[in-house]
Design a protein around this motif. Structure first.
Motif, mmCIF file in Angstrom:
data_model
loop_
_atom_site.group_PDB
_atom_site.id
_atom_site.type_symbol
_atom_site.label_atom_id
_atom_site.label_comp_id
_atom_site.label_asym_id
_atom_site.label_seq_id
_atom_site.Cartn_x
_atom_site.Cartn_y
_atom_site.Cartn_z
ATOM 1 N N GLU A 1 17.380 -6.079 -17.388
ATOM 2 C CA GLU A 1 16.079 -6.719 -17.612
ATOM 3 C C GLU A 1 16.001 -7.255 -19.039
ATOM 4 O OE1 GLU A 1 13.397 -3.490 -16.608
ATOM 5 O OE2 GLU A 1 12.908 -4.480 -14.701
ATOM 6 N N HIS A 2 15.513 -8.491 -19.171
ATOM 7 C CA HIS A 2 15.354 -9.131 -20.474
ATOM 8 C C HIS A 2 13.872 -9.413 -20.722
ATOM 9 C CE1 HIS A 2 19.722 -9.630 -20.312
ATOM 10 N NE2 HIS A 2 19.574 -10.210 -19.125
ATOM 11 N N GLN A 3 13.582 -10.102 -21.796
ATOM 12 C CA GLN A 3 12.202 -10.444 -22.140
ATOM 13 C C GLN A 3 11.649 -11.516 -21.191
ATOM 14 O OE1 GLN A 3 12.997 -12.011 -26.117
ATOM 15 N NE2 GLN A 3 12.739 -14.107 -25.364
ATOM 16 N N ASP A 4 10.320 -11.612 -21.158
ATOM 17 C CA ASP A 4 9.614 -12.704 -20.474
ATOM 18 C C ASP A 4 9.945 -12.806 -18.980
ATOM 19 O OD1 ASP A 4 8.490 -13.417 -22.947
ATOM 20 O OD2 ASP A 4 10.185 -14.714 -23.425
ATOM 21 N N GLY A 5 10.268 -11.702 -18.339
ATOM 22 C CA GLY A 5 10.487 -11.723 -16.898
ATOM 23 C C GLY A 5 11.873 -12.147 -16.459
ATOM 24 N N PHE A 6 12.812 -12.307 -17.386
ATOM 25 C CA PHE A 6 14.191 -12.682 -17.016
ATOM 26 C C PHE A 6 14.989 -11.428 -16.644
ATOM 27 C CE2 PHE A 6 12.995 -16.364 -19.582
ATOM 28 C CZ PHE A 6 13.506 -17.418 -18.833
ATOM 29 N N LEU B 1 27.585 -14.337 -11.539
ATOM 30 C CA LEU B 1 26.380 -14.057 -12.342
ATOM 31 C C LEU B 1 25.153 -14.667 -11.666
ATOM 32 C CD1 LEU B 1 25.053 -13.038 -15.012
ATOM 33 C CD2 LEU B 1 25.505 -15.322 -15.949
ATOM 34 N N GLU B 2 24.126 -13.837 -11.471
ATOM 35 C CA GLU B 2 22.850 -14.310 -10.931
ATOM 36 C C GLU B 2 21.760 -14.139 -11.993
ATOM 37 O OE1 GLU B 2 22.125 -12.135 -7.357
ATOM 38 O OE2 GLU B 2 23.911 -12.909 -6.330
ATOM 39 N N LEU B 3 20.741 -15.012 -11.919
ATOM 40 C CA LEU B 3 19.648 -14.966 -12.892
ATOM 41 C C LEU B 3 18.314 -15.112 -12.159
ATOM 42 C CD1 LEU B 3 18.946 -14.847 -15.944
ATOM 43 C CD2 LEU B 3 18.948 -17.357 -15.932
ATOM 44 N N PHE B 4 17.321 -14.274 -12.569
ATOM 45 C CA PHE B 4 15.986 -14.304 -11.977
ATOM 46 C C PHE B 4 14.948 -14.535 -13.077
ATOM 47 C CE2 PHE B 4 18.646 -11.882 -9.203
ATOM 48 C CZ PHE B 4 18.147 -12.033 -7.912
ATOM 49 N N LYS B 5 13.859 -15.189 -12.691
ATOM 50 C CA LYS B 5 12.696 -15.325 -13.585
ATOM 51 C C LYS B 5 11.454 -14.960 -12.782
ATOM 52 C CE LYS B 5 10.357 -16.767 -17.271
ATOM 53 N NZ LYS B 5 8.991 -16.295 -16.948
ATOM 54 N N ASN C 1 18.783 -21.117 -11.698
ATOM 55 C CA ASN C 1 20.140 -21.533 -12.039
ATOM 56 C C ASN C 1 20.530 -21.019 -13.427
ATOM 57 O OD1 ASN C 1 22.583 -22.799 -12.368
ATOM 58 N ND2 ASN C 1 21.832 -24.860 -11.921
ATOM 59 N N PRO C 2 21.551 -20.148 -13.526
ATOM 60 C CA PRO C 2 21.966 -19.643 -14.844
ATOM 61 C C PRO C 2 22.417 -20.751 -15.800
ATOM 62 C CG PRO C 2 22.923 -18.312 -13.088
ATOM 63 C CD PRO C 2 22.311 -19.513 -12.434
#
Length: 246
Positions: free
Chosen positions: A178-183, A226-230, A236-237
């Protein structure tokens, strides 16, 4: 005797008449002086009354002089006085954007490359179907593939906290961060992962190594998927990555 009494009365009446004439003559002769004295006395009386009333008002805290506008009528038609400071923009405090003690400082979400040496494989495609040689069918590809030699070190793309670590023969080791701002970033097809949920991790820190045995997409060769979510939606990463084959 009666005549004498009558004469006495006449003398008294004559004296009274003469006195009245003299008084009238006095007033007539001194009328202006009398009027001036009366005016002076009236003015002095008014001044005395005003002073007494003023002293009484000063001693009573509930009384105050009426100022124009206080009665709700005399000032109704006057326009409000505009404060020149009302239209000034608020002064921004440079300390407002500083993080609280103990909180990491936020920065633009730009991902570092997860491998030192790689080439791009299958790109992200959430609407158009692409061919999957491992399963021999067409489907969407919800991640970005980084082709690299088996055992290549996979690194964290951005500061965050490990949310979950799983391991099976199909996807290999999978790490969710988990990263900042919902990423949220998800690393699949790994080996050699020692992280656990709750671990803090920084951009560039080691996550694991590229697996050559995970079954999913094995026909494409060794690579990182690698997958990325917001905010829970897959994105798209490549849109957030420092791009370029290495």
């Amino acid at each position: 005797m009666a005549k004498q009494t009558k004469r006495t009365k006449e003398k008294r009446q004559g004296a009274s008449g003469q006195a009245g004439v003299k008084v009238a003559q006095f007033f007539k002769k001194n009328i202006y002086v009398i009027l001036m004295i009366v005016c002076i006395l009236a003015i002095a009386t008014m001044i005395t009354v005003a002073v007494v009333l003023n002293n009484n008002n000063e001693g009573d805290p509930t009384l105050k002089p009426i100022v124009s506008g206080d009665d709700g009528n005399s000032g109704d038609n006057k326009p409000p006085v505009e404060n020149p400071d009302d239209n000034k923009p608020p002064v921004e405090n440079p300390d407002d954007n500083k993080p609280n003690p103990g909180e990491p400082e936020k920065k633009d979400f730009v991902m570092a490359n997860p491998l030192d040496e790689f080439t791009f494989g299958q790109h992200f495609s959430d609407t158009e179907h692409v061919f999957n040689p491992t399963h021999n069918y067409w489907a969407i590809h919800d991640g970005l593939d980084f082709m690299a030699a088996e055992g290549s070190e996979v690194k964290c793309v951005f500061d965050g906290t490990v949310k979950e670590v799983t391991n099976d023969s199909y996807y290999g080791a999978v790490v969710t961060i988990e990263h900042q701002d919902g990423f949220v970033s998800v690393y699949k097809l790994l080996d050699g992962v020692t992280l656990k949920a709750g671990d803090k991790i920084s951009q560039g820190d080691l996550i694991g190594k590229v697996s050559g045995t995970a079954m999913d997409e094995i026909a494409s060769g060794a690579h990182l998927h690698l997958e990325l979510f917001k905010d829970g939606a897959k994105i798209n990463p490549m849109d957030y990555l420092v791009q370029g084959d290495k």
